[in-house]
Design a protein around this motif. Structure first.
Motif, mmCIF file in Angstrom:
data_model
loop_
_atom_site.group_PDB
_atom_site.id
_atom_site.type_symbol
_atom_site.label_atom_id
_atom_site.label_comp_id
_atom_site.label_asym_id
_atom_site.label_seq_id
_atom_site.Cartn_x
_atom_site.Cartn_y
_atom_site.Cartn_z
ATOM 1 N N LEU A 135 4.012 17.662 -6.886
ATOM 2 C CA LEU A 135 3.341 19.048 -7.079
ATOM 3 C C LEU A 135 4.403 20.331 -6.779
ATOM 4 N N GLN A 136 4.187 21.354 -7.574
ATOM 5 C CA GLN A 136 5.116 22.213 -7.551
ATOM 6 C C GLN A 136 4.470 23.492 -7.756
ATOM 7 N N GLN A 137 5.141 24.840 -7.500
ATOM 8 C CA GLN A 137 4.689 26.233 -7.613
ATOM 9 C C GLN A 137 5.513 26.646 -8.860
ATOM 10 N N SER A 138 4.835 26.978 -10.026
ATOM 11 C CA SER A 138 5.357 27.721 -11.160
ATOM 12 C C SER A 138 6.410 26.847 -11.598
ATOM 13 N N ASN A 139 7.613 27.662 -11.632
ATOM 14 C CA ASN A 139 8.826 26.784 -12.434
ATOM 15 C C ASN A 139 9.858 26.551 -11.201
ATOM 16 N N GLU A 188 1.381 33.407 -4.389
ATOM 17 C CA GLU A 188 0.650 33.518 -5.730
ATOM 18 C C GLU A 188 1.665 32.862 -6.995
ATOM 19 N N GLY A 189 0.807 32.052 -7.670
ATOM 20 C CA GLY A 189 1.412 31.528 -8.915
ATOM 21 C C GLY A 189 0.712 30.547 -9.313
ATOM 22 N N THR A 190 1.095 29.613 -10.192
ATOM 23 C CA THR A 190 0.610 28.417 -10.767
ATOM 24 C C THR A 190 1.024 27.341 -10.206
ATOM 25 N N TYR A 191 0.228 26.366 -9.441
ATOM 26 C CA TYR A 191 0.776 25.087 -9.046
ATOM 27 C C TYR A 191 0.307 23.908 -9.851
ATOM 28 N N ILE A 192 1.282 23.075 -10.204
ATOM 29 C CA ILE A 192 1.181 22.164 -11.345
ATOM 30 C C ILE A 192 1.479 20.841 -10.740
ATOM 31 N N LEU A 193 0.401 19.896 -10.939
ATOM 32 C CA LEU A 193 0.339 18.606 -10.721
ATOM 33 C C LEU A 193 1.057 17.665 -11.807
ATOM 34 N N PHE A 194 2.270 17.101 -11.571
ATOM 35 C CA PHE A 194 2.494 16.062 -12.656
ATOM 36 C C PHE A 194 2.403 14.405 -12.321
ATOM 37 N N VAL A 195 1.849 13.742 -13.189
ATOM 38 C CA VAL A 195 1.407 12.446 -12.879
ATOM 39 C C VAL A 195 2.486 11.330 -13.685
ATOM 40 N N LEU A 217 -3.200 30.570 -8.560
ATOM 41 C CA LEU A 217 -3.655 30.999 -7.406
ATOM 42 C C LEU A 217 -3.396 32.590 -7.437
ATOM 43 N N LYS A 218 -4.268 33.536 -7.177
ATOM 44 C CA LYS A 218 -4.182 35.012 -7.382
ATOM 45 C C LYS A 218 -4.449 35.343 -5.797
ATOM 46 N N VAL A 219 -3.128 36.010 -5.113
ATOM 47 C CA VAL A 219 -3.138 36.460 -3.681
ATOM 48 C C VAL A 219 -3.329 38.006 -3.863
ATOM 49 N N ASN A 220 -4.636 38.492 -3.643
ATOM 50 C CA ASN A 220 -4.871 39.964 -3.528
ATOM 51 C C ASN A 220 -4.384 40.467 -2.176
ATOM 52 N N TYR A 221 -3.671 41.516 -2.322
ATOM 53 C CA TYR A 221 -3.276 42.267 -1.095
ATOM 54 C C TYR A 221 -3.749 43.779 -0.753
#
Length: 351
Positions: free
Chosen positions: A45-49, A97-104, A120-124
């Motif tokens: 599991l990672q966040q964006s790149n 905030e960012g795209t969380y990606i699961l690799f299998v 995940l969009k984080v509004n502030y």
């Protein structure tokens, strides 16, 4: 090395697809669930790149910076033949905030059909509004120029005096990330100004980003307790605010409060003119009715006199000399006599 190249290629390929998204406010908690096949040999599991912060082969340990390590939690859930990674992020911040990606993986190979992405969009919330007193609007009112960093949420600046919302002179204008707006306030009492995001609940009691016209005789309180005196003052202030707002929304924008009063006087004059025209119309109608009635009466009288002249051989001047002619003239000159004769005949027939 080959695995890294494949991973980068898959990341580029993954960004070509629309991810399922979730939008939350800063400070809230996010729960992201990533299903995967139970027969897989490895999941990451990672966040964006960024590099993966979770690897199933490393157990429950996470590779995260200190700012996230205490707020991130990953659970590997296996229930009735279904497997998933449950990611919980507490007290969200902008950096989350960012795209969380699961690799299998299975036997060292990435299963591209089971790559799962959640954006995940984080509004502030916006920063505090900073307001300064500008030019005088009129004798009692002054313009206040306000600015604020808009953040990720659209909104507006509002000012309160004595618990009442003050009218705006301009709509909020966004220049880059900076929002600007001008408000009209009274010079006579403290004003409490702040930034309101459109979809964030915020009461006027929390509006104290900037306080203007504050002195030792007034307590710094954007939400004062309503008293009888304040309630009476508010009634007049609401009317004053309405007059200013009407002036700002009029065709000759911007106007002063004096021009707003002129509009009111013109409306009163129009009502008076309309009432006068109605009164004149009623008078003319009454005069016409009287003329019609008088004309009808003269026509009936002339018709009666003509009948008398045709049936009686002598004139009215010979009534004294000729009793018979006198009686004829008397009968014809009496319009009720003909009705009495007809009524007598009808009565005789009834008997």
């Amino acid at each position: 090395m080959a695995e890294i190249v494949i991973l980068i290629t898959l990341l580029i390929f993954a960004h070509m697809y629309v991810s399922r998204g979730i939008s939350l406010m800063q400070g809230q908690e996010a729960n992201l669930i990533f299903p995967y096949p139970c027969d897989s040999t490895k999941v990451t599991l990672q966040q964006s790149n960024r590099l993966p912060f979770y690897r199933s082969t490393d157990g429950s340990s996470l590779s995260l910076p200190d700012s996230q390590a205490q707020r991130f939690e990953v659970k590997n859930v296996i229930n009735n033949g279904s497997c998933s990674l449950d990611l919980t992020i507490k007290d969200l911040v902008r950096d989350d905030e960012g795209t969380y990606i699961l690799f299998v993986y299975k036997d060292g190979e990435i299963l591209s059909d089971h790559i799962h992405r959640i954006y995940l969009k984080v509004n502030y919330p916006p920063d505090k509004a900073f307001c300064v007193v500008g030019e005088d609007y009129d004798r009692r009112w002054v313009a206040v120029d306000c600015t604020a960093n808009a953040g990720s949420l659209t909104g507006k600046v509002e000012c309160f005096q004595n618990g009442l919302l003050m009218p705006k002179l301009t709509d909020p204008a966004l220049t880059g990330s900076l929002l600007k707006q001008t408000i009209i306030i009274r010079k006579s009492q403290p004003a409490f100004c702040c930034y309101f995001a459109l979809n964030v609940n915020k009461s006027r009691c929390e509006c104290d980003d900037t306080v203007l016209f504050q002195d030792g005789n007034h307590r710094k309180d954007p939400c004062p307790t309503i008293t009888t005196q304040m309630s009476t003052e508010s009634m007049y202030q609401k009317a004053d605010n309405l007059m200013i707002t009407t002036s700002l929304n009029s065709k000759d924008y911007p106007l002063s409060s004096t021009n707003a009063m002129k509009i009111t006087r013109n409306e009163v004059n129009a009502i008076l003119i309309y009432s006068f025209v109605c009164m004149i119309s009623v008078c003319i109608y009454s005069i016409v009715i009287v003329i019609i009635k008088y004309t009808y009466y003269k026509l009936v009288q002339n018709h009666t006199n003509s009948n008398v002249a045709s049936e009686c051989p002598s004139t009215i001047m010979t009534i004294v000399d000729n009793d018979n002619d006198g009686e004829c003239a008397m009968e014809k000159l009496n319009p009720n006599r003909e009705f009495e004769d007809v009524y007598g005949k009808l009565k005789t027939v009834d008997v």
